[in-house]
Design an enzyme around this catalytic site. Structure first.
Site, PDB file in Angstrom:
ATOM      1  N   GLU A  67       0.813  -1.216   0.000  1.00 41.93           N
ATOM      2  CA  GLU A  67       0.000   0.000   0.000  1.00 41.93           C
ATOM      3  C   GLU A  67       0.848   1.267   0.000  1.00 41.93           C
ATOM      4  O   GLU A  67       0.482   2.254  -0.629  1.00 41.93           O
ATOM      5  CB  GLU A  67      -0.948  -0.030   1.209  1.00 41.93           C
ATOM      6  CG  GLU A  67      -2.001   1.054   1.242  1.00 41.93           C
ATOM      7  CD  GLU A  67      -3.051   0.938   0.134  1.00 41.93           C
ATOM      8  OE1 GLU A  67      -3.021  -0.041  -0.639  1.00 41.93           O
ATOM      9  OE2 GLU A  67      -3.882   1.852   0.039  1.00 41.93           O
ATOM     10  N   ASP A  68       1.967   1.248   0.674  1.00 43.30           N
ATOM     11  CA  ASP A  68       2.713   2.495   0.889  1.00 43.30           C
ATOM     12  C   ASP A  68       4.002   2.636   0.080  1.00 43.30           C
ATOM     13  O   ASP A  68       4.647   3.677   0.132  1.00 43.30           O
ATOM     14  CB  ASP A  68       3.066   2.639   2.383  1.00 43.30           C
ATOM     15  CG  ASP A  68       1.822   2.828   3.241  1.00 43.30           C
ATOM     16  OD1 ASP A  68       0.756   3.086   2.659  1.00 43.30           O
ATOM     17  OD2 ASP A  68       1.917   2.707   4.466  1.00 43.30           O
TER      18      ASP A  68
END
Ligand code: MN
Length: 748
Positions: free
Chosen positions: A76-77
């Site tokens: 996600e990051d």
């Protein structure tokens, strides 16, 4: 920040067989992936996944879970992808990290209190593996521990979510220690004043009663010692949040709480638990109604203990929990507890874990446990309103604003729309799922975000009833169809009345009818319209009620007569015969000689098939450009016949209605027609026929072989076309084929 070797050593200490290389690779990969990213505190971002991993080493979890913790935010990051994780760390870890990524995306939607239960279920449904939930809880715990660096708004939101979703989830998984820490942290941030007050009073009370607590403990230890038991007695610290909640629920003060003094007696065996219980109950008075035996009947989440409350040495109520050491670990760590009891403690036969765990492997056993845990739970707090056996049959979806909608498995966007609101369902014309326009028959999946496209004033197609799976949607669709049909009949009735009034030289208005309602047996103007449209109420009756002076014009035959006469199967035709004669309605083709030529107030104008008056087509069909006749049929509205249809002669001319086409060129509709086609018996003939019709943009609705001879086959084709010219193009196209010996339109 914890060093790489420190983490690996922690794991190896409880699991010497752990994959050291895997842990090292995950550590390095995650550290590089997060690079220079910073947390709100200013710490390197990587310190977060590292701390999450550390929390999980306290629960002694396996190497795959620890590696997953290190990697839990990379998809996600950072630039990392699922494919890359699969490739580098194998699909097992890939699935786990993917689960956490999905949950993280869900974190972006709002979770209102009333949705908490559904959201917890969604988390579990998406997780598929208990280890995903364990990492998620550790992730949340670390975020809660470092909440002071966040904005006040995100502190509040995170704390609310923690209290409503994550702490109860930890409790449901039997992880009391995790649950209590989450609750205390959230309570502190959410209600700092209340927290401080409870904390201070609790400290003061503990200070004041120090002697008392120790006295109770001593006398317990003494009694047990005298009887020859070696058991550990520990005072149980009450947590501010649980005290505060009890005070809130029961509206009592802190001092009034009966179970402020709690003790835990850890016995050496199950038999000892019961013997100690007997001793305690014969020494002190037991408080009625406070005894619970969770050893013989464990809670679904695996919790086992005996609970009892006694009146202690100084007439204080004292709460006791009796349990063995393994039961104690299960109570604290829940589903994670098994790691404390691998082969060694299971072999002594006293461990609280089922033997099956050895055969199934620890995590398969865990998954089973979570399944049972979610299927039915007698634990008091969270399941009382929910039938969890339904859980596996449910899907959870979101509105674009983040409202959570729970639906049964197999539910479609139509069900979703009706679950949001009946009006949304009734005006639904399409749906977009996760940003892509999808058919309304699509089965929704967990976590789908569904946007319903609506259009004003629309009646849901009856076919939706077969697509929808929820009772709410189905009954709403049926109701809408009934309402729509009723509106259609009312509109037909209103037009028939206007037409009839015009014929006797009077103006019809709803107001005139309203003033005459007392002379009719219907309550509203709309009721009269619908009854006339359905032919339940003769137009003559309405004329007589509204314009009595015109009653003189009526012959005796049409004077008041019994209602519902059509249902008796007699007189129906006669009724219409009389009516049309009396009021001079010549519903007869061709009083107006061309489509559109009928004068206002006389003809009934048919616009399209989905009409505002009830219209049906005879089997032969009719298409724009055809001369058509309507036949008013009691209870069926207007049946449309092509002027050449042989069936038309079955109905008296008096029942014919002058109808004309009124086609909306903007939105052309298709109309039915029948063709009789005779072809040579040759291979591929049917394909040629279908091709001609298809290329001319005709719809084949039905195809029937009527007669098959040695050389020729006659077939009947039902097609849908836009108008007569379109139909003729198709017929000419068919005729041009050498295999077609005859192609013509038929009307029956
Ligand atoms: Mn995280």
């Amino acid at each position: 920040m914890m060093r790489q070797y420190e983490l690996v050593e922690r794991v190896l200490r409880y699991d010497p067989k752990a994959d050291e290389t895997l842990l090292n690779r995950a550590y390095v990969y995650a550290m590089r992936a997060h690079g220079h990213q910073k947390r709100a505190s200013g710490d390197p971002y990587f310190s977060h996944p590292l701390e999450v991993a550390a929390i999980l080493t306290d629960l002694k979890l396996d190497d795959a879970t620890i590696a997953t913790a290190l990697l839990h935010d990379v998809i996600e990051d950072t630039e990392a992808t699922r494919a890359e994780i699969d490739q580098l760390f194998g699909p097992e870890i890939g699935v786990l990290v993917d689960g956490l990524t999905k949950i993280k995306r869900l974190d972006l939607v709002s979770k209102k209190a009333e949705q908490a239960e559904n959201f917890r279920k969604l988390l579990v449904a998406i997780s598929t593996d208990i280890r995903v939930l364990l990492v998620k809880l550790a992730d949340r715990l670390h975020n809660m521990r470092t909440l002071e660096h966040m904005s006040p708004e995100s502190r509040r939101r995170n704390s609310e979510e923690t209290l409503e979703i994550y702490a109860p989830l930890a409790g449901r998984m039997g992880m009391q220690a995790m649950r209590e820490e989450l609750e205390e942290l959230a309570f502190r941030w959410l209600h700092p004043e209340a927290y401080r007050t409870v904390r201070e009073r609790l400290d003061r009370l503990t200070e004041n009663n120090k002697g008392l607590v120790e006295e109770i403990r001593q006398s317990l230890v003494e009694k047990l010692g005298e009887a020859g038991f070696s058991a550990e007695v520990a005072g149980r610290e009450k947590k501010p949040y649980s005290i505060w909640r009890k005070m809130q629920n029961r509206q009592i003060s802190l001092e009034q709480l009966s179970d402020l003094y709690g003790f835990r007696v850890i016995c050496r065996s199950i038999e000892d638990c019961y013997r100690v219980l007997g001793l305690v109950h014969t020494t002190w008075r037991a408080v009625p109604g406070r005894f619970k035996d969770y050893i013989s009947t464990p809670k679904q989440n695996g919790y086992r203990s005996i609970h009892t409350t006694i009146v202690g040495p100084r007439h204080q109520r004292v709460e006791l929990q009796l349990r063995t050491e393994p039961m104690h670990v299960t109570a604290e760590y829940g589903v994670a507890a098994h790691t404390f009891y691998k082969e060694a403690s299971l072999s002594n036969g006293k461990a609280s874990l089922p033997d099956a765990s050895r055969e199934m492997g620890p995590y398969l056993w865990l998954r089973r446990l979570v399944e049972t845990l979610l299927e039915g739970d007698n634990s008091e707090e969270f399941l009382e309103h929910t039938k969890l056996e339904l859980f596996h049959d449910q899907v959870f979806c979101f509105t674009p604003k983040g409202r959570l909608i729970a639906l049964p498995q197999g539910a479609t966007p139509i069900d979703f729309a009706y679950a949001v609101h009946t009006d949304v369902g009734n005006s639904c014309v399409g749906a977009s799922i996760n940003g892509r326009q999808m058919p309304l028959s699509t089965a929704l999946r967990n976590g789908d975000e569904v946007l319903i496209l609506t259009s004003a004033s629309r009646t849901p197609p009856a076919a939706w009833e077969r697509i929808a799976v929820t009772g709410k949607a189905r009954s709403a669709i049926r109701r809408a169809a009934r309402d729509s049909l009723r509106r259609q009949y009312a509109e037909l009735g209103r037009r028939l009345l206007s037409s009839a009034f015009a014929k006797i030289g009077q103006d019809y208005s709803d107001d005139r009818l309203r003033r005459a309602l007392s002379r009719l047996t219907h309550k509203t103007v709309a009721d009269v319209h619908a009854a006339v449209g359905r032919s339940e109420l003769p137009i003559a009756d309405v004329l007589r009620a509204v314009a009595p002076e015109a009653a003189d014009l009526l012959p005796a035959a049409s004077r008041p007569r019994p209602r519902n006469r059509y249902e008796n199967g007699e007189g129906g035709d006669e009724g219409w015969f009389n009516l049309s004669k009396v009021i001079g309605l010549k519903f007869r083709w061709p009083t107006s000689t061309a489509p559109g030529a009928s004068s206002a107030g006389q003809g009934i104008v048919i616009r399209g098939i989905r009409n505002d008056v009830p219209v049906s087509f005879e089997p032969g069909g009719a298409v724009p450009g055809d001369r058509i006749v309507g036949v008013l049929t009691p209870g069926e509205g207007i049946r449309i016949f092509q002027i050449h249809s042989p069936r038309l002669s079955e109905f008296e001319h008096e029942r014919w209605i002058d109808v004309t086409w009124d086609i909306n060129q903007e939105e052309p509709e298709r109309f039915p027609a029948r063709l009789s086609v005779t072809v040579l018996n040759e291979p591929g003939t049917l394909a040629q026929i279908a091709q001609v019709i298809g290329e001319a943009d005709g719809n084949i609705d039905n195809l029937k072989m009527l007669h098959r001879g040695a050389d020729f086959t006659e077939m009947m084709i039902e097609v849908e076309v836009f108008d007569l010219a379109h139909l003729n193009r198709i017929i000419n196209g068919l005729k041009s084929k050498s295999v077609v010996s005859k192609a013509e339109r038929v009307f029956a």
